[in-house]
Design a protein around this motif. Structure first.
Motif, mmCIF file in Angstrom:
data_model
loop_
_atom_site.group_PDB
_atom_site.id
_atom_site.type_symbol
_atom_site.label_atom_id
_atom_site.label_comp_id
_atom_site.label_asym_id
_atom_site.label_seq_id
_atom_site.Cartn_x
_atom_site.Cartn_y
_atom_site.Cartn_z
ATOM 1 N N UNK A 90 10.715 -6.937 -5.675
ATOM 2 C CA UNK A 90 11.381 -5.759 -5.138
ATOM 3 C C UNK A 90 11.153 -5.665 -3.635
ATOM 4 N N UNK A 91 9.935 -5.919 -3.196
ATOM 5 C CA UNK A 91 9.677 -5.916 -1.750
ATOM 6 C C UNK A 91 10.505 -6.989 -1.054
ATOM 7 N N UNK A 92 10.577 -8.165 -1.641
ATOM 8 C CA UNK A 92 11.383 -9.238 -1.054
ATOM 9 C C UNK A 92 12.859 -8.847 -1.007
ATOM 10 N N UNK A 93 13.320 -8.128 -2.018
ATOM 11 C CA UNK A 93 14.728 -7.739 -2.086
ATOM 12 C C UNK A 93 15.124 -6.765 -0.984
ATOM 13 N N UNK A 94 14.197 -5.947 -0.522
ATOM 14 C CA UNK A 94 14.544 -4.970 0.514
ATOM 15 C C UNK A 94 14.314 -5.498 1.929
ATOM 16 N N UNK A 95 13.773 -6.698 2.067
ATOM 17 C CA UNK A 95 13.468 -7.240 3.398
ATOM 18 C C UNK A 95 14.647 -7.309 4.357
ATOM 19 N N UNK B 220 0.831 -1.207 0.000
ATOM 20 C CA UNK B 220 0.000 0.000 0.000
ATOM 21 C C UNK B 220 0.870 1.263 0.000
ATOM 22 N N UNK B 221 1.935 1.244 0.766
ATOM 23 C CA UNK B 221 2.791 2.425 0.874
ATOM 24 C C UNK B 221 3.525 2.732 -0.429
ATOM 25 N N UNK B 222 4.060 1.710 -1.084
ATOM 26 C CA UNK B 222 4.867 1.944 -2.276
ATOM 27 C C UNK B 222 4.060 1.985 -3.565
ATOM 28 N N UNK B 223 3.023 1.132 -3.662
ATOM 29 C CA UNK B 223 2.297 1.027 -4.934
ATOM 30 C C UNK B 223 0.809 1.339 -4.822
ATOM 31 N N UNK B 224 0.340 1.657 -3.619
ATOM 32 C CA UNK B 224 -1.061 2.015 -3.390
ATOM 33 C C UNK B 224 -2.026 0.968 -3.949
ATOM 34 N N UNK B 225 -1.703 -0.281 -3.699
ATOM 35 C CA UNK B 225 -2.587 -1.382 -4.082
ATOM 36 C C UNK B 225 -2.348 -2.556 -3.145
ATOM 37 N N UNK B 226 -3.315 -3.469 -3.085
ATOM 38 C CA UNK B 226 -3.158 -4.619 -2.184
ATOM 39 C C UNK B 226 -2.022 -5.533 -2.631
ATOM 40 N N UNK B 227 -1.451 -6.228 -1.686
ATOM 41 C CA UNK B 227 -0.344 -7.138 -1.987
ATOM 42 C C UNK B 227 -0.742 -8.177 -3.038
ATOM 43 N N UNK B 228 -1.974 -8.621 -3.006
ATOM 44 C CA UNK B 228 -2.432 -9.615 -3.986
ATOM 45 C C UNK B 228 -2.417 -9.060 -5.406
ATOM 46 N N UNK B 229 -2.389 -7.742 -5.563
ATOM 47 C CA UNK B 229 -2.388 -7.127 -6.879
ATOM 48 C C UNK B 229 -1.009 -6.788 -7.420
ATOM 49 N N UNK B 230 0.039 -7.119 -6.671
ATOM 50 C CA UNK B 230 1.396 -6.824 -7.134
ATOM 51 C C UNK B 230 1.790 -7.725 -8.291
ATOM 52 N N UNK B 231 2.545 -7.179 -9.232
ATOM 53 C CA UNK B 231 3.105 -8.040 -10.278
ATOM 54 C C UNK B 231 4.389 -8.668 -9.733
ATOM 55 N N UNK B 232 4.979 -9.552 -10.491
ATOM 56 C CA UNK B 232 6.142 -10.292 -9.980
ATOM 57 C C UNK B 232 7.316 -9.372 -9.659
ATOM 58 N N UNK B 233 7.509 -8.309 -10.437
ATOM 59 C CA UNK B 233 8.632 -7.407 -10.191
ATOM 60 C C UNK B 233 8.420 -6.574 -8.928
#
Length: 71
Positions: free
Chosen positions: A22-27, A5-18
């Motif tokens: 990217x979220x996984x990469x910054x964990x 929501x903070x980075x892309x203003x959409x639910x996590x289920x709506x994220x594309x693979x990239x």
């Protein structure tokens, strides 16, 4: 969910693979690494994660995980 929501203003289920990769990469350090302005290091980690996702079968792999256990 909050990061999606903070980075892309959409639910996590709506994220594309990239976006998800990217979220996984910054964990490892989300306070230092930025998903919205990825450094070269974060972009390389993201690309590695996307390659790993492809190697596992992408969406089909996730669907198998969500399905019933093998008999």
């Amino acid at each position: 969910e909050a990061a999606s929501q903070a980075f892309w203003r959409k639910p996590a289920a709506g994220l594309n693979r990239y976006e998800a990769a990217t979220l996984a990469a910054v964990l490892p350090n989300p306070r230092r690494m930025r998903a919205d302005r990825p450094s070269r290091y974060v972009a390389e980690r993201r690309d590695f994660i996307v390659d790993q996702m492809r190697g596992l079968g992408g969406q089909a792999y996730l669907e198998r995980l969500a399905g019933s256990p093998p008999e």
